[in-house]
Design an enzyme around this catalytic site. Structure first.
Site, PDB file in Angstrom:
ATOM      1  N   ASN A 102      -0.419  -1.313  -2.063  1.00 20.49           N
ATOM      2  CA  ASN A 102       0.112  -0.141  -2.771  1.00 20.49           C
ATOM      3  C   ASN A 102      -0.971   0.903  -2.991  1.00 20.49           C
ATOM      4  O   ASN A 102      -2.146   0.580  -3.200  1.00 20.49           O
ATOM      5  CB  ASN A 102       0.824  -0.533  -4.071  1.00 20.49           C
ATOM      6  N   GLU A 104      -1.630   4.255  -5.206  1.00 18.48           N
ATOM      7  CA  GLU A 104      -1.125   5.028  -6.341  1.00 18.48           C
ATOM      8  C   GLU A 104      -1.700   6.442  -6.380  1.00 18.48           C
ATOM      9  O   GLU A 104      -2.625   6.785  -5.649  1.00 18.48           O
ATOM     10  CB  GLU A 104      -1.417   4.268  -7.644  1.00 18.48           C
ATOM     11  N   CYS A 130       4.541   1.971  -2.330  1.00 22.52           N
ATOM     12  CA  CYS A 130       4.529   0.510  -2.419  1.00 22.52           C
ATOM     13  C   CYS A 130       3.839  -0.128  -1.204  1.00 22.52           C
ATOM     14  O   CYS A 130       3.901   0.405  -0.082  1.00 22.52           O
ATOM     15  CB  CYS A 130       5.954  -0.020  -2.507  1.00 22.52           C
ATOM     16  N   GLU A 159       4.560  -2.840   0.570  1.00 24.34           N
ATOM     17  CA  GLU A 159       5.377  -3.283   1.701  1.00 24.34           C
ATOM     18  C   GLU A 159       5.804  -2.103   2.573  1.00 24.34           C
ATOM     19  O   GLU A 159       5.934  -2.225   3.784  1.00 24.34           O
ATOM     20  CB  GLU A 159       6.590  -4.121   1.272  1.00 24.34           C
ATOM     21  N   CYS A 177      11.002  -3.891  -4.810  1.00 21.82           N
ATOM     22  CA  CYS A 177      11.782  -2.935  -5.605  1.00 21.82           C
ATOM     23  C   CYS A 177      12.958  -2.412  -4.766  1.00 21.82           C
ATOM     24  O   CYS A 177      13.007  -2.604  -3.541  1.00 21.82           O
ATOM     25  CB  CYS A 177      10.897  -1.781  -6.068  1.00 21.82           C
ATOM     26  N   CYS A 234      12.062  -0.265  -1.718  1.00 20.79           N
ATOM     27  CA  CYS A 234      11.529  -1.051  -0.595  1.00 20.79           C
ATOM     28  C   CYS A 234      12.630  -1.857   0.091  1.00 20.79           C
ATOM     29  O   CYS A 234      12.618  -2.015   1.310  1.00 20.79           O
ATOM     30  CB  CYS A 234      10.396  -1.960  -1.064  1.00 20.79           C
TER      31      CYS A 234
HETATM   32  N1  THU Z   1       5.010  -1.736  -6.125  1.00 22.88           N
HETATM   33  C1  THU Z   1       4.950  -2.172  -4.832  1.00 22.88           C
HETATM   34  O1  THU Z   1       3.953  -1.967  -4.133  1.00 22.88           O
HETATM   35  N2  THU Z   1       6.039  -2.813  -4.322  1.00 22.88           N
HETATM   36  C2  THU Z   1       7.164  -3.076  -5.013  1.00 22.88           C
HETATM   37  O2  THU Z   1       8.127  -3.579  -4.444  1.00 22.88           O
HETATM   38  C3  THU Z   1       7.225  -2.784  -6.449  1.00 22.88           C
HETATM   39  C4  THU Z   1       6.133  -1.952  -6.987  1.00 22.88           C
HETATM   40  C5  THU Z   1       3.853  -1.018  -6.644  1.00 22.88           C
HETATM   41  C6  THU Z   1       4.102   0.427  -6.973  1.00 22.88           C
HETATM   42  C7  THU Z   1       3.067   0.695  -8.034  1.00 22.88           C
HETATM   43  O3  THU Z   1       1.838   0.994  -7.390  1.00 22.88           O
HETATM   44  C8  THU Z   1       2.914  -0.645  -8.733  1.00 22.88           C
HETATM   45  O4  THU Z   1       3.438  -1.617  -7.865  1.00 22.88           O
HETATM   46  C9  THU Z   1       3.631  -0.724 -10.083  1.00 22.88           C
HETATM   47  O5  THU Z   1       4.957  -0.345  -9.969  1.00 22.88           O
END
Ligand code: THU
Length: 160
Positions: free
Chosen positions: A62, A64, A73, A75, A112, A115
């Site tokens: 991920n 940010e 995210c 994935e 999530c 994704c």
């Molecule tokens: N995140 C992911 O990388 N994948 C997911 O399926 C859920 C959330 C990341 C996004 C953000 O950087 C952190 O997790 C918190 O939400």
């Protein structure tokens, strides 16, 4: 009127030792990615590795941003990297793992909603299911057969 029930099965491995060698290698790559996540705001690290049907592996973590909605995210980074590098090759398996720097998470965390939709697009694109392997802090690994199991009644290109 009738009521329709949808259910699905998934596998639970007690540890990575029970995985095939190639799945263990895939999950290991996802775990390696945890260190490369850029997650200074959430402290929630996500590592992912996508294996294509030709055996190639694409990794992601991920990424940010101070402007929170721009966070991407892990994935999706892995899938977009695969799609950009090898657009004609189907994704066969996707390993996802997480590390919350603030607390231990025992149960494997599943992708999530956004994704799930993106994984669904990659299944649709190549007409090929994507196995999903999930792991958190505990040794156990979940294996889902396809994202359609966790995105029932999904939206896809057949409607457009
Ligand atoms: N995140 C992911 O990388 N994948 C997911 O399926 C859920 C959330 C990341 C996004 C953000 O950087 C952190 O997790 C918190 O939400």
């Amino acid at each position: 009127m009738k009521t329709v029930t949808e259910s699905f099965d998934y596998k639970v491995y007690t540890s990575m030792d029970e995985l095939t060698e190639s799945d263990r290698a895939l999950m290991s790559k996802a775990i390696d990615q945890l260190e490369r996540a850029y997650a200074p705001y959430s402290n929630f690290h996500v590592g992912a590795a996508a294996r294509l049907v030709d055996g190639d592996i694409f990794i992601g973590s991920n990424q940010e941003n101070a402007s929170y909605p721009l966070c991407m995210c892990g994935e999706r980074v892995a899938l977009y990297s695969a799609g950009a590098s090898k657009p004609d090759v189907a994704v066969e398996s996707l390993a996802i793992t997480i590390k919350n720097q603030n607390m231990r998470i025992e149960k494997p965390v599943s992708p999530c909603g956004a994704c799930r939709q993106v994984i669904s697009e990659y299944e649709f694109r190549h007409n090929h299911p994507i196995r999903i392997l999930l792991k958190s802090d505990s040794p156990e690994v979940y294996e889902l057969r396809s994202v359609s199991d966790i995105l029932p009644l999904g939206f896809n290109g057949t409607f457009l």
